[in-house]
Design a protein around this motif. Structure first.
Motif, mmCIF file in Angstrom:
data_model
loop_
_atom_site.group_PDB
_atom_site.id
_atom_site.type_symbol
_atom_site.label_atom_id
_atom_site.label_comp_id
_atom_site.label_asym_id
_atom_site.label_seq_id
_atom_site.Cartn_x
_atom_site.Cartn_y
_atom_site.Cartn_z
ATOM 1 N N THR A 56 -9.734 -1.856 2.706
ATOM 2 C CA THR A 56 -9.834 -0.427 2.977
ATOM 3 C C THR A 56 -9.137 0.420 1.922
ATOM 4 O OG1 THR A 56 -9.542 1.294 4.671
ATOM 5 C CG2 THR A 56 -7.755 -0.323 4.417
ATOM 6 N N THR A 57 -9.645 1.621 1.752
ATOM 7 C CA THR A 57 -8.943 2.657 0.987
ATOM 8 C C THR A 57 -8.674 3.858 1.896
ATOM 9 O OG1 THR A 57 -11.048 3.594 0.212
ATOM 10 C CG2 THR A 57 -9.980 1.976 -1.212
ATOM 11 N N GLY A 58 -8.814 3.670 3.206
ATOM 12 C CA GLY A 58 -8.734 4.758 4.174
ATOM 13 C C GLY A 58 -10.134 5.286 4.422
ATOM 14 N N GLU A 59 -10.663 5.996 3.472
ATOM 15 C CA GLU A 59 -12.082 6.339 3.364
ATOM 16 C C GLU A 59 -12.466 6.099 1.917
ATOM 17 O OE1 GLU A 59 -14.471 7.070 5.331
ATOM 18 O OE2 GLU A 59 -13.638 7.911 7.175
ATOM 19 N N GLY A 60 -13.663 5.634 1.674
ATOM 20 C CA GLY A 60 -14.077 5.420 0.295
ATOM 21 C C GLY A 60 -15.260 4.482 0.204
ATOM 22 N N VAL A 94 0.771 4.119 -3.021
ATOM 23 C CA VAL A 94 0.525 5.549 -2.786
ATOM 24 C C VAL A 94 1.699 6.381 -3.285
ATOM 25 C CG1 VAL A 94 0.258 7.305 -0.982
ATOM 26 C CG2 VAL A 94 -1.054 5.177 -0.856
ATOM 27 N N SER A 109 -16.428 8.809 -2.659
ATOM 28 C CA SER A 109 -15.652 9.281 -1.515
ATOM 29 C C SER A 109 -15.966 8.532 -0.229
ATOM 30 C CB SER A 109 -15.879 10.785 -1.309
ATOM 31 O OG SER A 109 -17.261 11.068 -1.189
ATOM 32 N N SER A 110 -17.130 7.899 -0.147
ATOM 33 C CA SER A 110 -17.509 7.077 1.001
ATOM 34 C C SER A 110 -18.706 6.229 0.612
ATOM 35 C CB SER A 110 -17.857 7.944 2.218
ATOM 36 O OG SER A 110 -19.079 8.638 1.996
ATOM 37 N N GLU A 165 0.824 -1.204 0.000
ATOM 38 C CA GLU A 165 0.000 0.000 0.000
ATOM 39 C C GLU A 165 0.862 1.260 0.000
ATOM 40 O OE1 GLU A 165 -2.499 -3.328 1.240
ATOM 41 O OE2 GLU A 165 -0.530 -2.628 1.898
ATOM 42 N N LEU A 176 -13.610 9.431 -5.792
ATOM 43 C CA LEU A 176 -12.534 8.878 -4.977
ATOM 44 C C LEU A 176 -11.209 9.244 -5.625
ATOM 45 C CD1 LEU A 176 -12.011 6.946 -2.489
ATOM 46 C CD2 LEU A 176 -11.643 5.150 -4.191
ATOM 47 N N HIS A 236 -6.406 7.296 -2.687
ATOM 48 C CA HIS A 236 -7.192 6.288 -1.987
ATOM 49 C C HIS A 236 -7.366 5.030 -2.837
ATOM 50 C CE1 HIS A 236 -8.394 10.006 0.141
ATOM 51 N NE2 HIS A 236 -8.530 9.200 1.185
#
Length: 369
Positions: free
Chosen positions: A183-187, A17, A52-53, A13, A227, A231
């Protein structure tokens, strides 16, 4: 302290990034497109749209499905409030239906009584990664001619009668919050096989715009629900690990079930025949009369993080004051709110740690008996 959940992330990951940062292309771009392609292939649908979420994904799906201000959307009462919030953000009214206490999912037999002339969608939740009874839900939706939006936030990799969650209704919406399967952190992400709905989602997700050869034309009042590639790059790296993550969660869930069998006051999750649980969370039901919050406190003192299952939304101040629902209308959701307990579950957890959780829970319950 043994954590409730720990995302399985590492060098892959970080590298993904770093590549995006070095490219200079940080907003929605090629990594988002690749992530969408991978999830669409898994779910076996032609269209996927990263958002985005999951909350923005639910809102976007409802809008694209034609839900308008004043319409009603049938949802289960036992869910994280984002389910109802998305309905309210569209100006519509959430209509809460009780759950099957064995599965924590919406009871399809109760849908008919919730239908009115204003019903414009049904939005089941796949509780904790267990797909809902979609045959019954889809039959109810077909009878009144409304779309079904799956709140599949927790259910990536879960299946129902051989089909993936996210392909079981008109559209599905996943979450990639750190507590989810990947996970994507948030998404979030919307999946659908409906071409017309996909066209509306594509426009509404990006400001209501259609890109031409030189500039964009704005054909609707849309949103910025995209997104970023930062992410999405995490998501692409996570998808490589998905099969392993699901295997580990299911294997540990079996260890839990075997170990919990000797505790009469604890009911392990029920998985109906033909359904495959993704086990985003491992949620048990304590015997009525047990003080679940005291159990959480005692487990924490023993070094183990636990929490409630999720929320009975009608018990939350905003929904209670706005809609005036009483507990007697939703007895199973009320019981689940007070008696469901989430135990630690993540791929890095060892079998001995699972047994330690169960032994500790047994001791706590015996001490409180």
């Amino acid at each position: 302290m043994m954590r409730l959940n720990v995302p399985l992330t590492g060098a892959e990951e970080l590298s993904a990034v770093a590549e995006v940062l070095e490219s200079g292309y940080l907003t929605q771009g090629p990594r988002a497109a690749e992530f969408e392609r991978q999830v669409a292939q898994l779910v076996d649908v032609p269209h996927a749209f990263a958002t985005s979420s999951a909350t923005t994904g639910l809102h976007l799906a409802l809008h694209a499905a034609g839900v308008e201000a004043g319409d009603e959307v049938i949802i289960p009462d036992f869910s994280f409030p984002a389910t109802a919030n998305a309905v309210i953000q569209q100006g519509a009214v959430p209509v809460f239906v009780d759950i099957d206490l064995a599965t924590f999912n919406m009871n399809p037999e109760l849908i008919a009584a919730a239908v009115t002339e204003r019903t414009k969608a049904i939005m089941p939740v796949h509780a904790f990664g267990l797909p809902a009874d979609m045959d019954g839900i889809n039959a109810s939706a077909a009878k009144i001619g409304v779309p079904v939006i799956e709140d599949a936030a927790c259910a990536l990799g879960g299946t129902y009668r051989g089909r993936q969650a996210g392909s079981l209704g008109t559209a599905g919406v996943f979450s990639f919050h750190p507590r989810k399967i990947i996970t994507t952190g948030e998404g979030g992400l919307i999946t659908t096989a409906d071409d017309e709905l996909a066209e509306r989602v594509a426009v509404l997700r990006t400001h209501g715009a259609v890109r031409g050869s030189h500039y964009m034309s704005f054909i609707d009042a849309g949103y910025n629900y995209r997104l970023s590639d930062v992410h999405a790059a995490i998501g692409v790296a996570q998808m490589v690990k998905l099969e392993y993550i699901l295997q580990q969660r299911r294997a540990l869930a079996k260890v839990y079930a075997d170990a919990l069998a000797s505790i009469e006051s604890v009911a392990a999750p029920v998985v109906p025949e033909g359904t495959e649980h993704a086990y985003q969370s491992y949620v048990v039901l304590l015997e009525a009369g047990i003080d679940r919050n005291s159990v959480i406190d005692a487990m924490r003192e023993a070094g183990i993080e636990t929490t409630l299952g999720t929320y009975s939304m009608h018990l939350q101040p905003y929904f209670r004051e706005r809609y005036g629902i009483v507990d007697e209308q939703l007895p199973n959701a009320t019981r689940a709110h007070h008696s469901a307990l989430t135990l630690p579950l993540y791929p890095q957890l060892g079998e001995e740690e699972v047994r330690r959780v169960v032994d500790t829970l047994r001791n706590v319950l015996e001490a409180q008996a």
